[in-house]
Design an enzyme around this catalytic site. Structure first.
Site, PDB file in Angstrom:
ATOM      1  N   HIS A 307       8.721   0.570   2.439  1.00  0.00           N
ATOM      2  CA  HIS A 307       8.125  -0.838   0.855  1.00  0.00           C
ATOM      3  C   HIS A 307       8.402  -2.412   1.110  1.00  0.00           C
ATOM      4  O   HIS A 307       9.122  -2.331   2.885  1.00  0.00           O
ATOM      5  CB  HIS A 307       9.680  -0.925  -0.041  1.00  0.00           C
ATOM      6  CG  HIS A 307       9.176  -1.678  -1.366  1.00  0.00           C
ATOM      7  ND1 HIS A 307       9.190  -2.861  -1.219  1.00  0.00           N
ATOM      8  CD2 HIS A 307       9.190  -0.865  -2.398  1.00  0.00           C
ATOM      9  CE1 HIS A 307       8.734  -3.402  -3.026  1.00  0.00           C
ATOM     10  NE2 HIS A 307       8.418  -2.397  -3.144  1.00  0.00           N
ATOM     11  N   ASP A 367       9.048   5.365  -5.975  1.00  0.00           N
ATOM     12  CA  ASP A 367       8.156   6.323  -6.054  1.00  0.00           C
ATOM     13  C   ASP A 367       8.488   8.199  -5.943  1.00  0.00           C
ATOM     14  O   ASP A 367       7.685   8.926  -5.890  1.00  0.00           O
ATOM     15  CB  ASP A 367       6.766   6.295  -5.692  1.00  0.00           C
ATOM     16  CG  ASP A 367       5.634   4.999  -6.710  1.00  0.00           C
ATOM     17  OD1 ASP A 367       5.790   3.673  -6.006  1.00  0.00           O
ATOM     18  OD2 ASP A 367       5.905   5.116  -7.806  1.00  0.00           O
TER      19      ASP A 367
HETATM   20  C1  SDX Z   1       5.377   0.679  -4.701  1.00  0.00           C
HETATM   21  O1  SDX Z   1       5.853  -4.219  -4.157  1.00  0.00           O
HETATM   22  C2  SDX Z   1       6.211  -3.469  -4.819  1.00  0.00           C
HETATM   23  O2  SDX Z   1       7.871  -4.077  -4.948  1.00  0.00           O
HETATM   24  C3  SDX Z   1       5.786  -2.608  -5.004  1.00  0.00           C
HETATM   25  C4  SDX Z   1       6.604  -1.500  -6.355  1.00  0.00           C
HETATM   26  C5  SDX Z   1       6.768  -1.856  -7.091  1.00  0.00           C
HETATM   27  O3  SDX Z   1       7.618  -1.357  -8.341  1.00  0.00           O
HETATM   28  O4  SDX Z   1       5.871  -2.410  -7.545  1.00  0.00           O
HETATM   29  O5  SDX Z   1       7.857  -0.927  -5.829  1.00  0.00           O
HETATM   30  C6  SDX Z   1       5.934  -0.215  -6.160  1.00  0.00           C
HETATM   31  O6  SDX Z   1       3.997   0.261  -4.959  1.00  0.00           O
HETATM   32  C7  SDX Z   1       6.094   1.392  -3.985  1.00  0.00           C
HETATM   33  C8  SDX Z   1       5.473   1.671  -2.488  1.00  0.00           C
HETATM   34  C9  SDX Z   1       4.588   2.594  -3.088  1.00  0.00           C
HETATM   35  N1  SDX Z   1       3.821   3.095  -1.916  1.00  0.00           N
HETATM   36  C10 SDX Z   1       4.200   4.068  -0.813  1.00  0.00           C
HETATM   37  O7  SDX Z   1       5.176   4.874  -1.587  1.00  0.00           O
HETATM   38  C11 SDX Z   1       3.072   4.343  -0.155  1.00  0.00           C
HETATM   39  C12 SDX Z   1       3.665   5.405   1.066  1.00  0.00           C
HETATM   40  N2  SDX Z   1       4.117   4.005   1.922  1.00  0.00           N
HETATM   41  C13 SDX Z   1       3.043   3.382   2.264  1.00  0.00           C
HETATM   42  O8  SDX Z   1       1.520   2.798   2.350  1.00  0.00           O
HETATM   43  C14 SDX Z   1       3.941   1.745   3.039  1.00  0.00           C
HETATM   44  O9  SDX Z   1       4.924   1.663   3.158  1.00  0.00           O
HETATM   45  C15 SDX Z   1       3.808   0.347   1.861  1.00  0.00           C
HETATM   46  C16 SDX Z   1       2.446   0.367   1.935  1.00  0.00           C
HETATM   47  C17 SDX Z   1       4.342   0.454   0.529  1.00  0.00           C
HETATM   48  C18 SDX Z   1       4.308  -0.958   2.827  1.00  0.00           C
HETATM   49  O10 SDX Z   1       3.275  -0.909   3.543  1.00  0.00           O
HETATM   50  P1  SDX Z   1       3.816  -2.682   5.062  1.00  0.00           P
HETATM   51  O11 SDX Z   1       4.891  -3.021   4.129  1.00  0.00           O
HETATM   52  O12 SDX Z   1       2.576  -3.288   4.952  1.00  0.00           O
HETATM   53  O13 SDX Z   1       4.154  -1.410   5.974  1.00  0.00           O
HETATM   54  P2  SDX Z   1       3.113  -2.168   7.388  1.00  0.00           P
HETATM   55  O14 SDX Z   1       1.806  -0.392   6.692  1.00  0.00           O
HETATM   56  O15 SDX Z   1       2.684  -2.455   7.957  1.00  0.00           O
HETATM   57  O16 SDX Z   1       4.486  -0.731   7.742  1.00  0.00           O
HETATM   58  C19 SDX Z   1       5.036  -1.311   8.982  1.00  0.00           C
HETATM   59  C20 SDX Z   1       5.175   0.832   9.621  1.00  0.00           C
HETATM   60  C21 SDX Z   1       3.191   0.534  10.720  1.00  0.00           C
HETATM   61  O17 SDX Z   1       3.493   1.164  12.001  1.00  0.00           O
HETATM   62  P3  SDX Z   1       3.652   0.682  12.979  1.00  0.00           P
HETATM   63  O18 SDX Z   1       2.483   0.181  12.953  1.00  0.00           O
HETATM   64  O19 SDX Z   1       4.551  -0.572  12.684  1.00  0.00           O
HETATM   65  O20 SDX Z   1       4.278   2.168  14.011  1.00  0.00           O
HETATM   66  O21 SDX Z   1       6.082   1.006   9.301  1.00  0.00           O
HETATM   67  C22 SDX Z   1       4.251   2.811   9.405  1.00  0.00           C
HETATM   68  C23 SDX Z   1       3.660   1.978   9.683  1.00  0.00           C
HETATM   69  O22 SDX Z   1       2.497   3.113   9.890  1.00  0.00           O
HETATM   70  N3  SDX Z   1       5.162   2.926   7.738  1.00  0.00           N
HETATM   71  C24 SDX Z   1       4.706   3.862   7.316  1.00  0.00           C
HETATM   72  C25 SDX Z   1       5.033   4.410   6.125  1.00  0.00           C
HETATM   73  N4  SDX Z   1       4.927   2.648   5.559  1.00  0.00           N
HETATM   74  C26 SDX Z   1       4.693   2.257   6.346  1.00  0.00           C
HETATM   75  N5  SDX Z   1       4.946   5.379   8.312  1.00  0.00           N
HETATM   76  C27 SDX Z   1       4.540   6.754   7.584  1.00  0.00           C
HETATM   77  N6  SDX Z   1       4.873   6.745   6.346  1.00  0.00           N
HETATM   78  C28 SDX Z   1       5.026   5.817   5.426  1.00  0.00           C
HETATM   79  N7  SDX Z   1       5.071   6.034   4.533  1.00  0.00           N
END
Ligand code: SDX
Length: 434
Positions: A307, A367
């Site tokens: 998140h 989710d």
């Molecule tokens: C919602 O914003 C809100 O409030 C949203 C929400 C709401 O109520 O409105 O809470 C609802 O959208 C919840 C999120 C649902 N999405 C998912 O579950 C999809 C999977 N999660 C992600 O894709 C991700 O975690 C996000 C999009 C939610 C957040 O992305 P960020 O903050 O941009 O984080 P990032 O992509 O910069 O990740 C940081 C690191 C990266 O690794 P490195 O580059 O440091 O090596 O964490 C890793 C990412 O690769 N990472 C994940 C991951 N999420 C982040 N690796 C594997 N699986 C994941 N899910």
């Protein structure tokens, strides 16, 4: 004396005193609006991870502590003690309703649960297999074609009429998208049912039979809708604010929010989680899947994890996981039992003991377990994000109303950019090009 930060350009010596604005809770914000004038540069923050885009009095999130407050009330207390419609009142008006206010509000909502029959003509133009979110975007946007009598966004009374209409009609429209896909007749709302029960009846009832509400299921759906009602300045809410800042009508702005929510990185994740759990297969396949997630080349993400704000357990995920235990224990041995819940628990256990996830503060978000409850309640997979949109509409429209009512800060949103394109160059006639 309010605090300021000084920003200085060491090359030119130009500097700016930037006011620091103190919040009720959370991180102070630096007002950078003077930087272009005082220093001659823009600030740069792709994804707005470090940017406060607005003032708000609605919802507070503490990502480190895993705290979520709606108008100051903890989500845990609202989830346990309130109803979705009462949470709607709280978000819209800022206070819990007194007896007379509640009677009036419920009557206002009941008045608007039906939709114009023309909307049901529009829906029949969609191919039967269309994703319900594709229909939601179109149908909600079309509402502005039907309700002309209150579209002056500068009139608080018109804005309130739009708020009542949207909150009241979203369940009816959502159920219509499901009925159209299922080839079943549309159900008209029956206001003798409660708000959530009415939604369940329009979703799962048929005109030929009386509809018996399962109170356990209704309470589980009520809980899900309370938890999804608002969440500060997430991607879809920010879209609604930016879209609404042009002065467009609220139906168009909410349609833009629905379109944004649909993405798998946002509200579409609940559907993606269940697809992921189905693809992983049995618990024995989980370690192999986790290895794929950790391999950056794979592009595979653990959906429902991570998140932008919560770097600890999403409080909503905890509540939903506990609700899963309660609801699913009653469904054991029935066709509604959800074996994937055990897989999800095992997936969480393995992930949260793995350094890759620990180092990145990746925890289950709202989710991760929500699709399991929705599936147990009988909602088809393609309706999961629609349920999220129905619940989040009150948050979107409350934030839209707050923005338009904040006459001190309100202006059209217009971010700037870091331009890396070509320097100026002259047109080359076609015959002179290589
Ligand atoms: C919602 O914003 C809100 O409030 C949203 C929400 C709401 O109520 O409105 O809470 C609802 O959208 C919840 C999120 C649902 N999405 C998912 O579950 C999809 C999977 N999660 C992600 O894709 C991700 O975690 C996000 C999009 C939610 C957040 O992305 P960020 O903050 O941009 O984080 P990032 O992509 O910069 O990740 C940081 C690191 C990266 O690794 P490195 O580059 O440091 O090596 O964490 C890793 C990412 O690769 N990472 C994940 C991951 N999420 C982040 N690796 C594997 N699986 C994941 N899910």
């Amino acid at each position: 004396m309010s605090k300021t930060l000084t920003l200085t350009d060491n090359d030119t010596g130009r500097s700016a005193e930037l006011p620091v604005l103190e919040p009720t809770y959370g991180t102070p914000v630096v007002d950078i609006s003077g930087v272009p004038r005082e220093i001659g540069c823009f600030t740069h923050d792709p994804g707005y991870g470090a940017t406060s885009a607005c003032r708000s009095w609605v919802t507070y999130i503490d990502g480190d502590q895993g705290i979520l407050l709606y108008r100051g009330y903890p989500i845990e207390q609202l989830a346990e003690k309130s109803s979705f419609l009462e949470v709607c009142y709280l978000l819209i008006y800022g206070e819990l309703p007194g007896a007379a206010e509640w009677v009036e509000f419920e009557a206002d909502i009941r008045k608007h649960t039906m939709v114009h029959e023309g909307l049901r003509t529009i829906i029949t133009g969609y191919r039967r297999g269309s994703h319900p979110m594709a229909m939601m975007v179109g149908l909600v946007g079309a509402l502005s074609g039907f309700y002309h009598d209150a579209l002056d966004v500068n009139d608080p009374a018109h804005r309130l009429a739009c708020i009542h209409r949207l909150v009241a009609k979203m369940p009816t429209i959502a159920a219509d998208t499901h009925k159209w896909g299922a080839g079943q007749p549309f159900m008209h709302p029956d206001n003798s049912y409660g708000f959530v029960e009415n939604f369940m009846r329009m979703m799962f009832g048929v005109p030929a039979e009386p509809f018996e509400v399962d109170p356990v299921a209704a309470r589980a759906l009520e809980l899900m809708m309370i938890l999804h009602a608002d969440h500060e300045q997430n991607a879809s809410t920010s879209t609604v604010r930016l879209c609404g800042s042009s002065g467009t009508n609220p139906y168009a702005a909410i349609a833009a929010g629905i379109a944004t929510l649909w993405g798998p990185a946002h509200g579409g994740a609940n559907e993606a989680v269940v697809q992921m759990l189905s693809e992983i297969g049995g618990r024995g396949d989980i370690p192999k899947f986790i290895d794929r997630v950790k391999d950056r080349e794979s592009g595979v993400r653990l959906m429902g994890f991570g998140h932008r704000v919560y770097k600890s357990y999403d409080p909503r995920a905890s509540i939903i996981r506990n609700a899963c235990h309660d609801l699913l224990s009653k469904l054991e041995g029935t066709e509604r039992e959800q074996p994937m819940f055990e897989s999800a628990l095992e997936l969480e256990r393995i992930a949260r003991s793995d350094d890759y996830f620990i180092e990145r503060n990746l925890y289950p978000n709202v989710d991760f377990y929500s699709g399991i409850i929705l599936s147990a309640l009988g909602f088809p997979l393609n309706m999961f994000t629609v349920i999220f949109a129905v619940a989040r509409t009150v948050g979107w429209i409350t934030q839209w109303n707050e923005m338009l009512g904040d006459t001190e800060d309100f202006r059209i949103g217009r971010p700037r950019q870091l331009y890396l394109g070509h320097a100026r160059r002259d047109y080359v006639p076609a015959e002179e090009r290589s």
